[in-house]
Design a protein around this motif. Structure first.
Motif, PDB file in Angstrom:
ATOM      1  N   ASP A 406       5.719  23.447   7.976  1.00 52.80           N
ATOM      2  CA  ASP A 406       5.792  24.848   8.395  1.00 52.80           C
ATOM      3  C   ASP A 406       5.253  25.098   9.802  1.00 52.80           C
ATOM      4  O   ASP A 406       5.237  26.230  10.269  1.00 52.80           O
ATOM      5  CB  ASP A 406       5.033  25.740   7.416  1.00 52.80           C
ATOM      6  N   LYS A 407       4.830  24.037  10.486  1.00 50.40           N
ATOM      7  CA  LYS A 407       4.262  24.208  11.822  1.00 50.40           C
ATOM      8  C   LYS A 407       4.813  23.167  12.792  1.00 50.40           C
ATOM      9  O   LYS A 407       5.400  22.162  12.385  1.00 50.40           O
ATOM     10  CB  LYS A 407       2.728  24.092  11.782  1.00 50.40           C
ATOM     11  N   TYR A 408       4.587  23.439  14.066  1.00 55.91           N
ATOM     12  CA  TYR A 408       4.827  22.456  15.115  1.00 55.91           C
ATOM     13  C   TYR A 408       3.485  22.074  15.729  1.00 55.91           C
ATOM     14  O   TYR A 408       2.593  22.930  15.884  1.00 55.91           O
ATOM     15  CB  TYR A 408       5.717  23.021  16.222  1.00 55.91           C
ATOM     16  N   LEU A 409       3.346  20.811  16.054  1.00 51.47           N
ATOM     17  CA  LEU A 409       2.253  20.376  16.914  1.00 51.47           C
ATOM     18  C   LEU A 409       2.808  20.369  18.329  1.00 51.47           C
ATOM     19  O   LEU A 409       3.798  19.682  18.615  1.00 51.47           O
ATOM     20  CB  LEU A 409       1.767  18.983  16.526  1.00 51.47           C
ATOM     21  N   VAL A 410       2.199  21.132  19.227  1.00 57.88           N
ATOM     22  CA  VAL A 410       2.714  21.258  20.588  1.00 57.88           C
ATOM     23  C   VAL A 410       1.667  20.800  21.594  1.00 57.88           C
ATOM     24  O   VAL A 410       0.457  20.829  21.325  1.00 57.88           O
ATOM     25  CB  VAL A 410       3.142  22.711  20.914  1.00 57.88           C
ATOM     26  N   ARG A 411       2.158  20.382  22.735  1.00 56.71           N
ATOM     27  CA  ARG A 411       1.279  20.073  23.865  1.00 56.71           C
ATOM     28  C   ARG A 411       1.146  21.361  24.671  1.00 56.71           C
ATOM     29  O   ARG A 411       2.049  21.720  25.414  1.00 56.71           O
ATOM     30  CB  ARG A 411       1.881  18.936  24.690  1.00 56.71           C
ATOM     31  N   TYR A 412       0.021  22.034  24.511  1.00 55.75           N
ATOM     32  CA  TYR A 412      -0.096  23.374  25.100  1.00 55.75           C
ATOM     33  C   TYR A 412      -0.875  23.376  26.418  1.00 55.75           C
ATOM     34  O   TYR A 412      -0.906  24.391  27.133  1.00 55.75           O
ATOM     35  CB  TYR A 412      -0.759  24.327  24.108  1.00 55.75           C
TER      36      TYR A 412
END
Length: 462
Positions: A406-412
Motif C-alpha cells: 500500500d506504499k511506495y518507498l521513495v528517494r525524497y
C-alpha cells in the motif's frame, strides 16, 4: 499429419465399438429368428467380411502412424541441427520446474533492489569493496545488513561487506536469496541477511551486467554487454542454480535490455545500429525470438511491459501505447509542450502510470525547471502532480525505489555527505559524495502530489 492422428485416436475406438455392437445385434437376431441355424453360411461370410475390413483399417492406421513418427523424427533432427549450427553452446533445454519467470530489479538502476521484506543497496566505505545497507519495511530504518555489535563493517566477518577486488557491481534481491554480480565477472549468492555468501559462477572478464534480471527459481537469466575494441554487442545468458552451469542463449549485435517477463518469455528492447528500436519476445524454452514492434529510436522514447509499449512520440508530440497482442495503437495524450531539443527524463512505468519529466532552462540558474507529467493509462488523463525531492539543492521528483502493498518507498532527499573511506594501505581518505535519504508515502498521496512522508531513520555511519 495432425488430422491423421486425430482420426486414429477417435475412429479406432469407434470401430471397435461398431464390431462389438454388430455381433451383439446378430446374437439377438439369432435368438429371435434362429438366423444362424437356417443361414449359417451367410452368417460366417458376414463375420469374415467384418473382421477383414477391421483388420485392413488397423493396418492402414498403423501405417499412417508409422509414417508420422518418421516425419516427426526428421523435423526434430532438423531443429537440433539448426540449434547446434546457430550456437554450439546453446543448451537443448532449460532445466528446472518450468515456473513462470519473475522480473528482479537490479541495483544497477542506482535506486536499489527489494523483495517483500525490505530494500537493499550498495555503498562504498573502503577502497575496492562495498557494503550492503538495508531498510526493513516494518522498522523503517536504514542500517548496515549486519546485526553484530561494535562491527567495523570493513572485512569478511561482517555480513554486509562485499570483499576487496570485486570492483563494485549490482545487487539483486529475490524473496529468499540475494545475488551479487561483481564488475570483475564473479557471481555470488547469499542469504537475505548477508550470510552464507557463495560464489556460483564467473562471467567473462570485461563484461557488464545490463539492467535487470529474471528467474524461474531454478535459473537466472541476464543480459551483459561486451566490446572487443571495435564492436560492442549484447549477450543473453542463463545459469542453472543447481549445477552452476552457465550457458550462452543468444548474441545480439546491438544494445539490448531486459524490459519485462510474462509466462516463460522475456521481453527485450533492442536499439540497433541503424537507429531502430525493436521490442521482441524471447521464449526461453524454445529459444525463439519474435519481433513485436519496431520504431525509430530518433523519435521515440518509452518503456515496455509484457503486454504494451508506452512511449513519447517526438514527431507529433504525443504519448502513445502499443498493445502487442492486438496491434492496437492508442493515443493517450496529444500536444505535449516540447520540441525536438527538449530534454526528457523517463521516471517510471508503474502501477498503470507513465511518468516523465520535461527539463527546461531556467535563465542563468544552474538548475533546470522540471515539468512533471503523469499519464494514467486507464483514463488517458495527464496530471502534473508528483511529490518533490531535494536533490542536493535542486527540486526534482521523488523517485520510487520500492513498492509495498500500500506504499511506495521513495528517494525524497539527496544530501552532500562526507565519507571516511578506508584505503588499502590502512589510511583514511575523506571524500565528499551524495547520500540518499528515503521515506514511505501512501500510493494515493504520491499520485496526488501530496508529500506526506514517513521518513526512514538513517542508522549508519559513513
Amino acid at each position: 499429419m495432425v488430422s491423421t492422428i486425430k482420426m486414429c485416436i477417435y475412429i479406432i475406438p469407434n470401430s471397435q465399438l461398431l464390431v462389438f455392437v454388430t455381433f451383439k445385434q446378430l446374437a439377438i437376431y439369432k435368438r429371435r429368428n434362429n438366423f444362424v441355424k437356417k443361414n449359417q453360411h451367410h452368417f460366417m461370410y458376414l463375420c469374415v467380411l467384418i473382421i477383414s475390413i477391421f483388420t485392413l483399417f488397423m493396418v492402414g492406421c498403423n501405417k499412417a502412424m508409422s509414417d508420422i513418427s518418421v516425419d516427426e523424427s526428421n523435423v526434430s533432427s532438423d531443429l537440433s541441427q539448426k540449434s547446434e549450427s546457430t550456437n554450439d553452446s546453446r543448451p537443448k533445454t532449460i532445466d528446472g520446474r518450468k515456473e513462470d519467470l519473475r522480473f528482479l530489479q537490479s541495483s544497477n538502476n542506482n535506486l536499489g533492489t527489494y523483495n517483500s521484506e525490505g530494500f537493499y543497496r550498495l555503498i562504498t566505505l573502503s577502497e575496492g569493496s562495498s557494503n550492503i545497507v538495508y531498510i526493513d519495511f516494518k522498522n523503517e530504518q536504514l542500517i548496515y545488513l549486519c546485526n553484530q555489535p561494535s562491527c567495523t563493517h570493513s572485512d569478511s566477518s561482517c555480513p554486509s561487506w562485499i570483499g576487496n577486488g570485486l570492483e563494485g557491481g549490482a545487487l539483486i534481491a529475490d524473496e529468499s536469496v540475494l545475488y551479487y554480480f561483481a564488475n570483475n565477472g564473479e557471481i555470488y549468492q547469499m542469504n537475505p541477511d548477508g550470510n552464507q555468501k557463495e560464489k556460483i559462477g564467473t562471467r567473462a572478464a570485461g563484461t557488464q551486467l545490463v539492467g535487470d534480471i529474471a528467474t524461474d527459481g531454478d535459473n537466472l537469466f541476464w543480459i551483459q554487454s561486451q566490446s572487443n575494441g571495435t564492436v560492442s554487442y549484447s549477450e543473453l545468458y542463463v545459469i542453472n542454480l543447481s549445477s552452476k552451469e552457465i550457458s550462452l542463449l543468444a548474441r545480439f549485435e546491438d544494445a539490448t535490455t531486459l524490459c519485462a517477463t510474462y509466462g516463460r518469455a522475456l521481453f527485450l528492447r533492442h536499439d540497433t545500429v541503424d537507429g531502430q528500436t525493436l521490442i521482441t519476445q524471447y521464449t526461453v524454452d524454445t529459444q525463439e525470438e519474435r519481433t513485436l514492434r519496431s520504431g525509430d529510436s530518433s523519435y521515440e522514447y518509452g518503456a515496455s511491459t509484457h503486454d504494451r509499449y508506452v512511449y513519447i512520440d517526438y514527431r507529433d508530440k504525443s504519448v502513445k501505447e502499443y498493445f502487442y497482442k492486438s496491434g492496437e495503437l492508442k493515443i493517450l495524450q496529444e500536444n505535449i509542450p516540447m520540441d525536438g531539443n527538449t530534454p526528457i527524463y523517463l521516471n517510471a512505468l508503474v502501477d498503470n502510470h507513465f511518468v516523465f519529466t520535461i527539463h527546461r532552462a531556467n535563465g542563468n540558474s544552474p538548475y533546470m525547471i522540471h515539468e512533471y507529467n503523469v499519464v494514467d493509462l486507464t483514463t488517458g488523463e495527464i496530471s502534473h502532480l508528483l511529490p518533490t525531492a531535494d536533490n542536493m539543492g535542486e527540486e526534482t521528483a521523488a523517485e520510487i525505489a520500492a513498492i509495498t502493498e500500500d506504499k511506495y518507498l521513495v528517494r525524497y532527499k539527496i544530501v552532500d555527505t562526507t565519507y571516511h573511506i578506508l584505503m588499502n594501505d590502512g589510511t583514511t581518505s575523506i571524500q565528499q559524495g551524495p547520500l540518499a535519504h528515503y521515506a514511505f508515502i501512501d500510493k494515493d498521496d504520491y499520485w496526488n502530489g501530496n508529500p506526506n512522508y514517513s521518513v526512514v531513520n538513517i542508522n549508519i555511519k559513513v
